[in-house]
Structure formats: structure tokens, C-alpha cells
Design an enzyme around this catalytic site. Structure first.
Site, mmCIF file in Angstrom:
data_model
loop_
_atom_site.group_PDB
_atom_site.id
_atom_site.type_symbol
_atom_site.label_atom_id
_atom_site.label_comp_id
_atom_site.label_asym_id
_atom_site.label_seq_id
_atom_site.Cartn_x
_atom_site.Cartn_y
_atom_site.Cartn_z
ATOM 1 N N SER A 171 -0.874 7.802 -15.734
ATOM 2 C CA SER A 171 0.549 7.517 -15.601
ATOM 3 C C SER A 171 0.781 6.332 -14.648
ATOM 4 C CB SER A 171 1.286 8.784 -15.150
ATOM 5 O OG SER A 171 2.679 8.619 -15.261
ATOM 6 N N ASP A 274 5.240 11.643 -26.168
ATOM 7 C CA ASP A 274 5.468 10.905 -24.924
ATOM 8 C C ASP A 274 6.563 9.882 -25.191
ATOM 9 O OD1 ASP A 274 5.370 9.488 -22.552
ATOM 10 O OD2 ASP A 274 3.226 9.061 -22.643
ATOM 11 N N HIS A 304 2.611 13.467 -22.221
ATOM 12 C CA HIS A 304 2.315 12.486 -21.182
ATOM 13 C C HIS A 304 1.506 13.153 -20.057
ATOM 14 C CE1 HIS A 304 3.219 8.896 -18.678
ATOM 15 N NE2 HIS A 304 3.263 9.761 -17.679
#
Length: 330
Positions: A171, A274, A304
Site C-alpha cells: 500500500s 480494490d 487491497h
């Protein structure tokens, strides 16, 4: 009597990060968002912490397979995987317990590799580019360790093949890994005798002013919503910046041209469920158009940051893909 109003909350991220009007920050318990799930340690992996920036109190957690179980029984040096945690630049930690810790252990055991989980300063107390500056400072520390040879931190001296170093992250950590790869590839950061052989972006956290299809019409059951992403960027970027800021949008109007940048091979992981999926796919496609070496790994049905949210068949497949990616690097 003072007419000044008391500070009020201007951003409240689920009670975990509250930004007040005077710039102060009140933090709550992050496990509200990411409960720590007890997991067993991976056998034959050891870890310890070291300080890489004493002035800022920043540490790195070093993971490695125990020498007796590593390839070659400890006589063969292992690739180095520099890893940055996620959390929208506002949450998370280098020593996060539970699934994150388990994932780093599995990377060390299965690749196998020396995994370096790096602490960096968080926003909104330290807005970007603070985290990127910390990432560059860590690479400078790593370069210094490589130059020390046998006098380096003992585990690095014993186990690290600095000529096979990768930067990676989940991320926001993947966003950070991208920016460091660009800095190295453009000559802004000198690494020798360390060599950046590749980089790995897991569910990268990118942004932009113009909405993509998956942001305008999100998949069902996402773990990161558009509102959450927007709020994290508001707290992480410099005050007043839009999401086309170069640190959020690698292809924004003010972002550097990546075509002339000597990027190493990259592995990009794109989960299906996502809101940032289209941005991730665009990233991989644009780099391919520029002639860069890109491997795209799409994961149907996954959310995600799935690599550190749970453990299942997709995680095992990701480890397999990562292992193959690292082994083919020159």
C-alpha cells in the site's frame, strides 16, 4: 479573556488518527481497524531490531533464515528485501504484530532473503515527503553497511548479498518503494556498493484528482474505500496539495517523466476488489509502454493489502510469484 477558540477536530480517521485545527494529533488504538490475529512464528526464522537513524529514533527490523537452514547452510549470501509497511502514510509500524509480522517471516524463509522492515515517520505529524526522506536515509545507511564489509551489522555481514537488493512495500509502503526506485534510477540517490536489482509493489497506494472507473464505481466489499483513501491523502500530503501531487500520482501534471529513468524490473500486485485497481493497472501498463521490465500479478477476489490482512491460497500464490521474481533477477 482570550477570544481564541479551543482546537477542534478537522480530520477523524475512525478515532484512530484525529487531526486538530491547531495541527496537533491525537492517536487511538490501531487494532480497532486491524485487529492483531495471533499467528504462530515461522520455524527457523530469527529477527532483531537495529537503529538506522539515531537522531530521529528510527529503527529497522532484520529478519533472516537461521544460517543452518538457509540455502547452502549459511554459506551462500541471500538477497536483501527492503520492506515498507502500509497504512496510508498515517498508520502502521515496522514491527507490527500478527499477519504483517508473519508475512515478513514467510518472505525471509521462502524467498529466502534478508528482510529489512523499515520504520519511517508518519503523517499527519510528519507530512510527506518526510517518509520518502526516511526511506532515502535508510538506503544511505544500507550503503554504509555494505561499505563496511565484515565490520557491518553482524547479520548483514554474514547473510546479505547487497548486489541483489530490492525495495518493496504494501500500500503506502509500495508507493514509497516506487519513489525510492525512481530516485535511485534517476541518480538522485547513490547506492554503490549496494545494487538495486528490482522492486515490488503490493497493492500500491496511488491517487489522482480525476476518478478512475473503480473509484467512481467501486467493487463490492472493498477494505479501502474511496473516502478512506481521500482522507489519508489529505492528512499525508503537504497542506493544500491535491491528489495530483507527484507523491500521490506518478503520472500527474507535475510528476517526473519516468521514460528516461533506469528502473530495475518491477513486480506489481493488483487485487481485483480494490478501488485503486485501475490506477495499479495503469501504472503497470504505462511502464510497459516505456519499455520497462514489468511483471503484473492480478488476484481475483482479493482486497487491497490482502497479503497482510489474512492468510490463504492467494497469499501462498503471492509468495510463489515473489520467489520466482527474485530468483530470475540478475
Amino acid at each position: 479573556m482570550s477570544g481564541d477558540a479551543a482546537p477542534h477536530v478537522v480530520e477523524d480517521f475512525f478515532g484512530v488518527v484525529r487531526l486538530l485545527s491547531d495541527g496537533s494529533v491525537v492517536r487511538g488504538d490501531e487494532t480497532v481497524l486491524m485487529p492483531v490475529q495471533p499467528v504462530s512464528d515461522v520455524p527457523c526464522v530469527e529477527w532483531k531490531d537495529a537503529m538506522y537513524d539515531a537522531a530521529r529514533g528510527l529503527k529497522v527490523r532484520v529478519y533472516r533464515p537461521t544460517p543452518a537452514t538457509a540455502d547452502g547452510g549459511g554459506s551462500t549470501k541471500l538477497p536483501v528485501l527492503v520492506h515498507f509497511h502500509g497504512g496510508g502514510y498515517c498508520l502502521g509500524s515496522y514491527d507490527q504484530a500478527g499477519r504483517s509480522h508473519y508475512f515478513r517471516q514467510r518472505l525471509a524463509a521462502d524467498l529466502p532473503a534478508v528482510v529489512l522492515s523499515v520504520q519511517y515517520r508518519l503523517a499527519p505529524e510528519h507530512r510527506l515527503p518526510a517518509a520518502v526522506e526516511d526511506g532515502a536515509a535508510f538506503l544511505a545507511w544500507l550503503r554504509g553497511q555494505a561499505a563496511l564489509g565484515a565490520r557491518a551489522e553482524p547479520w548483514l555481514a554474514e547473510s546479505a548479498d547487497f548486489a541483489r537488493t530490492l525495495v518493496s512495500g504494501v500500500s503506502a509502503g509500495a508507493n514509497l518503494a516506487h519513489h525510492l526506485a525512481v530516485q535511485v534510477g534517476s541518480g538522485q540517490v547513490e547506492l554503490h556498493p549496494v545494487r538495486l536489482a528490482g522492486y515490488v509493489l503490493l497493492s500500491p497506494f496511488f491517487g489522482g484528482v480525476e476518478r478512475t472507473s473503480t473509484e467512481a464505481d467501486p467493487p463490492a466489499g472493498v477494505s479501502l474505500t474511496v473516502a478512506m483513501s481521500d482522507q489519508l491523502w489529505r492528512m499525508a500530503l503537504p497542506v493544500g496539495a491535491t491528489m495530483d501531487h507527484p507523491l500521490a500520482n506518478p503520472f500527474g501534471p507535475d510528476s517526473p517523466d519516468l521514460a528516461p529513468v533506469a528502473l530495475p524490473p518491477v513486480l506489481v500486485e493488483a487485487p481485483e476488489r480494490d478501488v485503486l485497481r485501475d490506477r495499479v493497472l495503469l501504472y503497470a501498463a504505462r511502464l510497459k509502454e516505456m519499455g520497462k521490465a514489468v511483471e503484473l500479478a492480478e488476484f481475483k477476489g482479493e482486497q487491497h493489502g490482502f497479503s497482510v490482512r489474512g492468510w490463504g491460497q492467494a497469499n501462498e500464490e503471492l509468495i510463489r510469484i515473489l520467489k520466482q521474481f527474485v530468483r530470475q533477477l540478475k
